[in-house]
Design a protein around this motif. Structure first.
Motif, PDB file in Angstrom:
ATOM      1  N   MET A 198      -5.263  25.978  20.170  1.00 37.50           N
ATOM      2  CA  MET A 198      -4.434  26.083  18.866  1.00 37.50           C
ATOM      3  C   MET A 198      -5.252  26.994  17.879  1.00 37.50           C
ATOM      4  O   MET A 198      -4.509  27.957  17.285  1.00 37.50           O
ATOM      5  CB  MET A 198      -3.765  24.699  18.256  1.00 37.50           C
ATOM      6  CG  MET A 198      -2.910  24.839  17.234  1.00 37.50           C
ATOM      7  SD  MET A 198      -1.361  25.626  18.025  1.00 37.50           S
ATOM      8  CE  MET A 198      -0.442  25.470  16.603  1.00 37.50           C
ATOM      9  N   ILE A 199      -6.429  26.291  17.771  1.00 37.55           N
ATOM     10  CA  ILE A 199      -7.180  27.073  16.696  1.00 37.55           C
ATOM     11  C   ILE A 199      -7.349  28.641  17.338  1.00 37.55           C
ATOM     12  O   ILE A 199      -7.668  29.601  16.051  1.00 37.55           O
ATOM     13  CB  ILE A 199      -8.495  26.453  16.350  1.00 37.55           C
ATOM     14  CG1 ILE A 199      -9.218  26.768  14.996  1.00 37.55           C
ATOM     15  CG2 ILE A 199      -9.428  26.584  17.407  1.00 37.55           C
ATOM     16  CD1 ILE A 199      -8.645  26.424  13.694  1.00 37.55           C
ATOM     17  N   GLN A 200      -7.553  28.772  18.065  1.00 35.48           N
ATOM     18  CA  GLN A 200      -7.862  30.131  18.852  1.00 35.48           C
ATOM     19  C   GLN A 200      -6.630  31.219  18.720  1.00 35.48           C
ATOM     20  O   GLN A 200      -6.958  32.222  18.057  1.00 35.48           O
ATOM     21  CB  GLN A 200      -8.106  30.040  20.383  1.00 35.48           C
ATOM     22  CG  GLN A 200      -9.172  29.313  20.839  1.00 35.48           C
ATOM     23  CD  GLN A 200     -10.385  29.791  20.560  1.00 35.48           C
ATOM     24  OE1 GLN A 200     -10.768  30.976  20.526  1.00 35.48           O
ATOM     25  NE2 GLN A 200     -11.436  28.923  20.323  1.00 35.48           N
ATOM     26  N   THR A 201      -5.456  30.683  18.475  1.00 37.13           N
ATOM     27  CA  THR A 201      -4.162  31.366  18.379  1.00 37.13           C
ATOM     28  C   THR A 201      -4.133  31.545  16.909  1.00 37.13           C
ATOM     29  O   THR A 201      -3.743  33.006  16.434  1.00 37.13           O
ATOM     30  CB  THR A 201      -2.777  30.631  18.894  1.00 37.13           C
ATOM     31  OG1 THR A 201      -3.194  30.364  20.214  1.00 37.13           O
ATOM     32  CG2 THR A 201      -1.677  31.612  18.642  1.00 37.13           C
ATOM     33  N   CYS A 249      -6.698  31.860  14.886  1.00 39.95           N
ATOM     34  CA  CYS A 249      -7.562  32.858  14.399  1.00 39.95           C
ATOM     35  C   CYS A 249      -7.344  34.215  14.746  1.00 39.95           C
ATOM     36  O   CYS A 249      -7.487  35.164  14.178  1.00 39.95           O
ATOM     37  CB  CYS A 249      -8.988  32.511  15.070  1.00 39.95           C
ATOM     38  SG  CYS A 249      -9.729  30.943  14.272  1.00 39.95           S
ATOM     39  N   LEU A 250      -6.510  34.373  15.867  1.00 41.36           N
ATOM     40  CA  LEU A 250      -6.291  35.876  16.553  1.00 41.36           C
ATOM     41  C   LEU A 250      -5.060  36.239  15.628  1.00 41.36           C
ATOM     42  O   LEU A 250      -5.002  37.563  15.211  1.00 41.36           O
ATOM     43  CB  LEU A 250      -5.499  35.518  17.848  1.00 41.36           C
ATOM     44  CG  LEU A 250      -6.751  35.571  19.008  1.00 41.36           C
ATOM     45  CD1 LEU A 250      -5.983  35.556  20.348  1.00 41.36           C
ATOM     46  CD2 LEU A 250      -7.663  36.638  18.688  1.00 41.36           C
TER      47      LEU A 250
END
Length: 89
Positions: free
Chosen positions: A1-4, A6-7
């Protein structure tokens, strides 16, 4: 979730940086260009912080602090140069 998240944040910051580059190139006045350059530094700081969150390391936060110091000093130097004609009195 944090990856999305950040993107999405990197995309938003990139769009904002492109708009700042446009203002830097087409600014009607020198003051607008200085403001665009200062805002571009703020966008760079945000980008470095988001990348630091994405990779999960604290090294990027120290780099962001260096950008803050340099960005503040360059803005002050540009403004003093425009107001007085010299930076150091």
């Amino acid at each position: 979730m944090i990856q999305t998240a950040c993107l999405v944040a990197i995309g938003a910051i990139a769009v904002s940086a492109l708009l700042n580059l446009y203002r830097l190139a087409k600014g009607p006045d020198v003051l607008d260009r200085i403001l665009a350059l200062d805002t571009l530094v703020i966008n760079t700081i945000g980008l470095v912080v988001v990348i630091g969150i994405w990779f999960g390391t604290t090294l990027y936060f120290e780099v962001a602090l260096l950008f803050v110091a340099v960005g503040f000093l360059t803005t002050i130097a540009f403004c003093k140069y425009l107001l007085r004609g010299n930076v150091i009195e």
